[in-house]
Enzyme design. Structure first.
Site, PDB file in Angstrom:
ATOM      1  CE  LYS A 149      35.839  32.001  41.563  1.00  0.00           C
ATOM      2  NZ  LYS A 149      36.067  32.680  42.587  1.00  0.00           N
ATOM      3  CE  LYS A 196      37.970  28.474  53.376  1.00  0.00           C
ATOM      4  NZ  LYS A 196      36.716  28.005  52.469  1.00  0.00           N
ATOM      5  CG  HIS A 242      29.111  38.383  49.072  1.00  0.00           C
ATOM      6  ND1 HIS A 242      29.935  37.736  50.203  1.00  0.00           N
ATOM      7  CD2 HIS A 242      27.785  38.483  49.938  1.00  0.00           C
ATOM      8  CE1 HIS A 242      29.420  38.006  51.327  1.00  0.00           C
ATOM      9  NE2 HIS A 242      28.362  38.269  51.026  1.00  0.00           N
ATOM     10  CE  LYS A 279      41.035  30.376  43.202  1.00  0.00           C
ATOM     11  NZ  LYS A 279      40.844  31.350  44.380  1.00  0.00           N
ATOM     12  NE  ARG A 280      31.634  30.751  41.804  1.00  0.00           N
ATOM     13  CZ  ARG A 280      31.383  31.800  40.916  1.00  0.00           C
ATOM     14  NH1 ARG A 280      31.112  31.457  39.585  1.00  0.00           N
ATOM     15  NH2 ARG A 280      31.841  32.861  41.434  1.00  0.00           N
ATOM     16  CB  THR A 303      37.392  32.649  51.826  1.00  0.00           C
ATOM     17  OG1 THR A 303      36.415  31.622  50.947  1.00  0.00           O
ATOM     18  CG2 THR A 303      36.483  33.690  52.094  1.00  0.00           C
TER      19      THR A 303
END
Length: 805
Positions: free
Chosen positions: A550, A656, A355, A544-545, A652
């Protein structure tokens, strides 16, 4: 599929209320009503569960076992009611009893058994596996606290316990007749009798693994599956000798040591005790799981010889890797199989999904730790490693660099990803780009030997939850344009929406839906925080985390740039923006927590400055979680997917947002690549270096300081951040990390490209027809990213199991 009327549900809820709480409706609390609703739906699902189990037994169907340390389930009452087809009836029943259904749904705590994308993906996949009628079970730990509840105090993250179990356990069924025993530590002696290894394990500590099952309902089917959460309990009674002598802590010491295994998700592992606990958690849940599967299989078939024909075990990330030596242990030590026969079963049963390519996710354990905690497992890992290394030596003709790269044990460490690659019949990434990186980089040497093992299954989301349930007006528009509810089981049917791209009435309806969703979300934020969001501004969202790759920090750099323009030029015109952040940082991740502090410092300054009124607003949403995401996604307009290219496996959240009509600003990273392929250049705001360009720039010797020197706007931004904002907190540690620490995730290299993409998005937003056409196109082409498609891919290419048509 059996249907229940309002009257029937009312009767069932009242019955539960009387039997479980001794109350009539007029004296019941909302929490008691919630629990009764949950128990009623649980009973309905249990009836389906018994029937499903019988069908699976009769067909001797192959079963999927989905192992993940995370299952971020969120709330279940509304979801289960929706899947069972009783949501309207339940809402009416609650209204008739004097309770607002929305209030009852809000009472349920999120089952926060996950940290982010991995856990949410697992939850979506369970829903799809069940809807597609694949016999499947998810396995994890019944964390008492799960992911922490985030509180922002003085701009900084504080972690608080999040006890979801008290009300949430209404969904759980304890199966004491299926308890397993897991052994830690001790001594192992192996001797041979008549060609068979006899293993004697002594002086070990036993922990009981108690299954607490959550039944999963599928949409439009009586088929159900199970999420089995293992709870840890002491196998020994309280030591009354200590208790009687007043040594109360010693009396319950063993109990505490056992139960800590299931206390919290991801204990900090920057010290020996944390590493030890993490390893215990991993072995605890895989050992209990494999023992459980083997026991049920042998009860049905009388042998484990055909185990691989009837089961597939899916490892998600490297956390469940010990399932490989544990299954070997059972086949060798308990069943007496030869090594070759046992390995044949294991290697035709287990599959591995990678992942992430981040180094910390490719776990490496100190061999001393495994030797101490899991002595028999260590022996088996050594044997697997030696055999694999001999194979590599031969296959690579003695090339030690390649052997070292793929070795399972090297330099005193056990490499879990290499163990997976060695043993698994399939290894897959979760987006086309990610799978390509696995083949060409991370596992390139293994792929050169067995390319057929490496596959791709792009991630997907539960579109029934993340569109139909949370965005009912958009659901209605899609039904109207796509000819009914067929898209709920065949998400590609959303493509019909594209025929209305030039239909003014449909575009106007789409705009009105978004406007209403923004107002509803703003109302929620106002009630929870007192902050009044500007609903006339674009909602630009990054949730998000919190991790450096990121690049929430890149978003911050741009916001500071906008703020400086507002302050330096009174005539500066900009598309009004509300920047919304939501993120939790791992408790021990110092840099990530400092970035959260920075965001809140910036927000406090911007929001208090009259010059920014109706132009710029920054809000950090505290305690981001599934239930908050369900409110936010329908209201979002610009989706920030800005990770460094080559670092995000898939994502993901991007899917969404897309399904709810937000446009993406992003790099060609993860599933953004496939989103771009679906919508084209004209319906997405791309920027930044590609994955290959990132590698090449680093190869050439990337110098972040050059960007600082050559870009006055960027220099002004970094100087401001280093100095800090109105609260007097300086963030020079962050800027120094960028300028002198190598800027590992290349924020400065991508800043100008990102700023230009933001300008394009801002200008496009003012053209309402164009923006709504782009939004409609994104929605129409988002069917590829439904979890149903992902699960069909797994079923066809990896698991080899049939699915519902």
């Amino acid at each position: 599929m059996a249907q229940y009327t309002k009257s029937q549900l009312t009767e069932l809820i009242i019955g539960k209320l009387r039997r479980n709480f001794g109350r009539e409706v007029e004296h019941a609390t909302p929490t008691q009503i919630f629990k009764c609703c949950a128990l009623v739906l649980r009973d309905i699902m249990n009836i389906h569960r018994v029937d499903t189990a019988e069908r699976v037994r009769e067909k001797q169907a192959r079963q999927v076992h989905y192992l993940s340390l995370e299952f971020l389930m969120g709330r279940s009452l509304m979801k289960n009611a929706y899947n069972l087809g009783v949501l309207d009836a339940l809402t009416q029943a609650l209204d008739e009893m004097g309770f607002a259904a929305a209030d009852i749904f809000e009472l349920e705590p999120d089952a926060g058994l996950g940290n982010g994308g991995l856990g949410r993906l697992a939850a979506c996949y369970l829903d799809s596996m069940t809807t597609l009628e694949i016999p499947a079970t998810g396995y994890s730990i019944c964390y008492e606290l799960g992911i922490f509840r985030q509180k922002i105090i003085d701009g900084q993250q504080v972690e608080l316990p999040d006890n979801w179990l008290e009300p949430g356990e209404a969904w759980l069924i304890t199966k004491m007749d299926e308890v397993q025993t897991v052994r830690f530590g001790g001594k192992v002696d192996v001797h041979w009798e008549r060609g068979r290894a006899q293993v004697e394990h002594t002086d070990y500590t036993s922990v009981m693994a108690v299954p607490r099952d959550m039944v999963i309902a599928g949409y439009g089917t009586d088929h159900t599956n199970t999420l089995r959460l293992w709870d840890a309990r002491c196998a020994l009674p309280v030591d009354m000798k200590y208790y009687s002598s007043g040594e109360y802590l010693k009396a319950v010491e063993q109990k505490a040591m056992a139960e800590v295994i299931a206390k919290v998700l991801y204990p900090a592992d920057d010290h020996y005790e944390g590493k030890s606990l993490r390893l215990k958690q991993q072995y605890f849940f895989v050992s209990a799981t494999v023992q459980s599967i083997c026991r049920a299989h042998k009860a049905q078939y009388g042998t484990l010889r055909n185990f691989h024909e009837k089961h597939v075990i899916q490892i998600n990330d490297t956390h469940p890797t010990l399932v490989i030596p544990e299954l070997m242990r059972i086949l060798l030590d308990e069943e007496g199989y030869s090594w070759e026969d046992a390995w044949d079963i294991v290697s035709h049963t287990v599959c591995y999904t990678n992942h992430t390519v981040l180094a910390e996710a490719l776990e490496k354990w100190p061999q001393e730790l495994i030797q101490t905690l899991l002595p028999r497992i260590w022996m088996l890992i050594v044997e697997i490693a030696n055999r694999y290394q001999a194979y590599l030596e031969q296959a690579f003709h003695g090339d030690q660099a390649k052997v070292e790269n793929m070795a399972i044990i090297w330099d005193g460490q056990v490499r879990m990803a290499n163990l997976c690659v060695c043993a698994c019949q399939a290894v897959n990434g979760v987006s086309a780009l990610h799978s390509d990186i696995l083949r060409k980089d991370v596992f390139r040497n293994a792929c050169s030997l067995k390319p057929q093992v490496f596959k791709n299954v792009t991630n997907g989301i539960d579109h029934r939850r993340w569109l139909s349930e949370i965005n009912p007006r958009l659901d209605g528009l899609i039904r109207q344009c796509a000819g009914g509810d067929d898209y709920l089981l065949h998400p590609d049917a959303m493509r019909a929406l594209e025929h209305y791209r030039d239909d003014r009435a449909v575009l106007a309806e789409l705009e009105d839906i978004k406007r209403e969703n923004k107002r509803r979300f703003a109302g929620y934020v106002a009630r929870e925080t007192g902050i009044l969001l500007n609903t006339d501004a674009m909602f630009d969202v990054q949730v998000k985390r919190l991790h450096e790759y990121k690049r929430q920090l890149l978003n911050v750099l741009h916001i500071v740039h906008l703020y400086q323009q507002i302050k330096s030029d009174r005539s500066f015109e900009m598309t009004p923006r509300v920047f919304l952040f939501g993120a939790k940082s791992a408790p021990g991740y110092t840099v990530a927590k400092e970035i959260i502090h920075l965001i809140n410092s910036l927000a406090a300054t911007v929001n208090a400055d009259p010059a920014c009124k109706d132009k710029l607003q920054v809000v950090f949403l505290e305690n981001y979680r599934v239930s908050l995401a369900e409110k936010l996604m329908p209201a979002s307009e610009l989706s920030e997917q800005i990770s460094t290219a080559g670092k995000e496996a898939s994502g993901t959240g991007n899917m969404k947002f897309m399904m709810n009509g937000a446009l993406t600003i992003g790099t060609l990273d993860g599933a953004n690549v496939e989103m771009h392929q679906q919508v084209g250049d004209e319906n997405i705001f791309l920027f930044g270096l590609t994955a290959d360009e990132v590698i090449e720039k680093k190869r050439q010797g990337y110098q972040a300081y050059e960007y600082y020197n050559n870009d006055p706007a960027l220099r002004a931004v970094l100087d401001q951040i280093a100095k800090g904002f109105d609260d007097g907190v300086a963030y020079d540690s962050i800027t120094n990390r960028l300028l002198f620490g190598g800027d590992e995730y290349m924020l400065l290299a991508d800043f100008e490209s990102y700023r230009q993409a933001q300008e394009r998005a801002a200008k496009t937003y003012l053209d309402r027809t164009r923006w709504n056409q782009m939004a409609l196109t994104n929605i129409a082409r988002s069917g590829l990213f439904a979890a149903d498609r992902s699960i069909r891919d797994y079923a066809r290419d990896i698991w080899h199991v049939p699915t519902r048509e």
